[in-house]
Design a protein around this motif. Structure first.
Motif, PDB file in Angstrom:
ATOM      1  N   ARG A  69       0.823  -1.211   0.000  1.00 14.04           N
ATOM      2  CA  ARG A  69       0.000   0.000   0.000  1.00 14.04           C
ATOM      3  C   ARG A  69       0.858   1.263   0.000  1.00 14.04           C
ATOM      4  O   ARG A  69       0.499   2.252  -0.614  1.00 14.04           O
ATOM      5  N   ARG A  70       2.004   1.222   0.680  1.00 13.81           N
ATOM      6  CA  ARG A  70       2.916   2.379   0.634  1.00 13.81           C
ATOM      7  C   ARG A  70       3.356   2.678  -0.785  1.00 13.81           C
ATOM      8  O   ARG A  70       3.366   3.823  -1.213  1.00 13.81           O
ATOM      9  N   ARG A  71       3.705   1.632  -1.513  1.00 14.21           N
ATOM     10  CA  ARG A  71       4.119   1.828  -2.907  1.00 14.21           C
ATOM     11  C   ARG A  71       2.959   2.304  -3.766  1.00 14.21           C
ATOM     12  O   ARG A  71       3.119   3.149  -4.631  1.00 14.21           O
ATOM     13  N   ALA A  72       1.777   1.765  -3.517  1.00 15.89           N
ATOM     14  CA  ALA A  72       0.597   2.193  -4.268  1.00 15.89           C
ATOM     15  C   ALA A  72       0.282   3.665  -3.977  1.00 15.89           C
ATOM     16  O   ALA A  72      -0.028   4.421  -4.899  1.00 15.89           O
ATOM     17  N   GLN A  73       0.384   4.083  -2.716  1.00 14.11           N
ATOM     18  CA  GLN A  73       0.110   5.470  -2.370  1.00 14.11           C
ATOM     19  C   GLN A  73       1.124   6.408  -3.020  1.00 14.11           C
ATOM     20  O   GLN A  73       0.786   7.522  -3.418  1.00 14.11           O
ATOM     21  N   ALA A  74       2.362   5.967  -3.159  1.00 15.93           N
ATOM     22  CA  ALA A  74       3.399   6.787  -3.779  1.00 15.93           C
ATOM     23  C   ALA A  74       3.088   7.057  -5.257  1.00 15.93           C
ATOM     24  O   ALA A  74       3.541   8.058  -5.815  1.00 15.93           O
ATOM     25  N   LEU A  75       2.284   6.195  -5.868  1.00 19.11           N
ATOM     26  CA  LEU A  75       1.920   6.391  -7.271  1.00 19.11           C
ATOM     27  C   LEU A  75       1.054   7.624  -7.457  1.00 19.11           C
ATOM     28  O   LEU A  75       1.020   8.192  -8.544  1.00 19.11           O
ATOM     29  N   ALA A  76       0.355   8.033  -6.422  1.00 15.04           N
ATOM     30  CA  ALA A  76      -0.537   9.192  -6.501  1.00 15.04           C
ATOM     31  C   ALA A  76       0.235  10.507  -6.418  1.00 15.04           C
ATOM     32  O   ALA A  76      -0.293  11.560  -6.741  1.00 15.04           O
TER      33      ALA A  76
END
Length: 119
Positions: A111-118
């Motif tokens: 989820r940290r990596r996914a949030q960084a995509l934003a």
């Protein structure tokens, strides 16, 4: 929901129909459709049939952390196809694909990596 492309289909591997997913989770097919609509489970059309990656279901449950990750990806504007590609594409920093990390109970990292995509 979109028709899945061949490259993503090849990344995912095994698929379940809505009925097979419902049976694996012990719920109704309508409940599976609702989970997909609520971004708790990801389903796409393959050859006109709703399909869910088989790896999303383990021991009669949705893989822990998948629902939260799907919500983050949807909030980032990912389509279903883009989310699938991201989940199943290897990431050297994890290592492995994000779905592998979720299965290994490392959902926070995913989820940290996914949030960084934003950003």
């Amino acid at each position: 929901m979109t028709q899945i492309d061949r490259d993503t289909d090849a990344l995912v591997g095994d698929w379940l129909t809505i009925n097979e997913t419902a049976q694996a989770l012990g719920v109704s097919p309508n409940r599976i459709k609702q989970l997909i609509n609520d971004h708790k489970l990801l389903g796409v059309r393959r050859s006109g049939v709703w399909s869910i990656p088989a790896v999303f279901i383990a021991d009669g449950e949705i893989v822990k952390g998948l629902s939260g990750t799907l919500t983050v990806l949807a909030d980032c504007g990912f389509t279903e196809d883009e989310a699938l590609r991201w989940l199943f594409t290897a990431d050297d920093t994890l290592p492995g694909a994000p779905i592998d990390a979720l299965i290994a109970n490392r959902g926070t990292e995913v989820r940290r990596r996914a949030q960084a995509l934003a950003l």
